[in-house]
Write an enzyme that holds these catalytic residues in place. Structure first.
Site, short mmCIF file in Angstrom:
data_model
loop_
_atom_site.label_atom_id
_atom_site.label_comp_id
_atom_site.label_asym_id
_atom_site.label_seq_id
_atom_site.Cartn_x
_atom_site.Cartn_y
_atom_site.Cartn_z
N HIS A 1 -95.64 124.67 -12.04
CA HIS A 1 -95.36 125.69 -13.06
C HIS A 1 -96.30 125.68 -14.25
O HIS A 1 -96.64 126.74 -14.77
CB HIS A 1 -93.92 125.54 -13.57
CG HIS A 1 -92.88 125.95 -12.58
ND1 HIS A 1 -91.56 126.15 -12.92
CD2 HIS A 1 -92.97 126.22 -11.25
CE1 HIS A 1 -90.86 126.52 -11.83
NE2 HIS A 1 -91.70 126.55 -10.80
N THR B 1 -95.01 104.51 -24.75
CA THR B 1 -93.97 105.46 -24.31
C THR B 1 -94.53 106.66 -23.56
O THR B 1 -93.77 107.38 -22.92
CB THR B 1 -93.23 106.02 -25.53
OG1 THR B 1 -94.20 106.65 -26.39
CG2 THR B 1 -92.51 104.92 -26.31
N CYS C 1 -99.70 105.22 -22.78
CA CYS C 1 -99.47 104.40 -23.98
C CYS C 1 -98.13 103.72 -23.79
O CYS C 1 -97.63 103.64 -22.66
CB CYS C 1 -99.56 105.23 -25.27
SG CYS C 1 -98.33 106.53 -25.47
N ASP D 1 -103.86 103.07 -24.38
CA ASP D 1 -103.97 102.16 -25.52
C ASP D 1 -103.46 100.79 -25.05
O ASP D 1 -103.20 100.59 -23.84
CB ASP D 1 -103.23 102.69 -26.76
CG ASP D 1 -101.71 102.63 -26.64
OD1 ASP D 1 -101.19 102.29 -25.55
OD2 ASP D 1 -101.03 102.92 -27.65
N HIS E 1 -96.23 132.21 -13.53
CA HIS E 1 -96.51 130.97 -14.26
C HIS E 1 -97.88 131.05 -14.95
O HIS E 1 -98.06 130.48 -16.02
CB HIS E 1 -96.44 129.77 -13.31
CG HIS E 1 -95.11 129.68 -12.62
ND1 HIS E 1 -93.95 129.42 -13.31
CD2 HIS E 1 -94.77 129.85 -11.32
CE1 HIS E 1 -92.93 129.43 -12.47
NE2 HIS E 1 -93.40 129.69 -11.25
C1 RB5 Z 1 -98.21 101.26 -29.76
O1 RB5 Z 1 -97.44 100.22 -30.29
C2 RB5 Z 1 -97.33 102.44 -29.45
O2 RB5 Z 1 -96.94 103.06 -30.62
C3 RB5 Z 1 -98.06 103.41 -28.55
O3 RB5 Z 1 -98.44 102.76 -27.38
C4 RB5 Z 1 -97.29 104.61 -28.09
O4 RB5 Z 1 -96.08 104.26 -27.50
C5 RB5 Z 1 -97.15 105.70 -29.04
O5 RB5 Z 1 -96.53 106.74 -28.79
#
Ligand code: RB5
Length: 144
Positions: free
Chosen positions: A97, A66, A64, A7, A132
């Site tokens: 695993h 995080t 993304c 994203d 596994h």
């Molecule tokens: C976008 O702002 C953010 O929420 C997305 O990139 C991600 O980190 C969601 O888990």
């Protein structure tokens, strides 16, 4: 063929990873997003994961902000074992695993060079099978 997607929060890191994978000679298909305009990570996770479960692609990388949203979304798709990796040890173990077919990274969490090490480790490791595999079979029973 490796499927890759992001994203807006993962756009910059995804582009670095694509450059790195191309240097390694990895064949890939980029499922977007293609600029930093805000978008919804489940749309991209769905496109990448559907390409894997359909057999079009073998494995995938999702980025993304995080890595968390991508991993939550990816693991909703039957047949996907997605691992959020922020360190090299986890990247190694999730292939050995869990035989993960997707890894997720956080563009706002993990720096470029560490991301390359994580990706390389995951691609180069092999699944150990045996007990596994039994555990993976039990994971997929949870999908029913
Ligand atoms: C976008 O702002 C953010 O929420 C997305 O990139 C991600 O980190 C969601 O888990």
């Amino acid at each position: 063929m490796l499927a890759i997607g992001c994203d807006h929060g993962g756009f910059e890191l995804k582009n670095h990873i694509i450059g790195h994978l191309k240097e390694r000679g990895v064949q890939l298909k980029d499922f977007g997003t293609y600029d930093e305009t805000s978008c919804d990570y489940p749309d991209i996770a769905g496109a990448v994961c559907n390409a894997i479960v359909s057999g079009e692609c073998e494995n995938g990388i999702l980025v993304c902000g995080t890595g968390i949203g991508m991993s939550i979304a990816a693991n909703k798709v039957k047949g996907i074992r997605a691992a959020l990796c922020t360190d090299v040890y986890s990247a190694k173990m999730t292939k050995q695993h869990n035989n993960s077919n997707v890894i997720c990274l956080g563009g706002r969490v993990t720096g470029r060079e560490l991301a390359f090490l994580i990706v390389d480790t995951w691609l180069d490791e092999t699944f150990l099978g045996g007990r596994h595999q039994n555990r993976i079979d039990k994971i997929h029973l949870l999908e029913k």
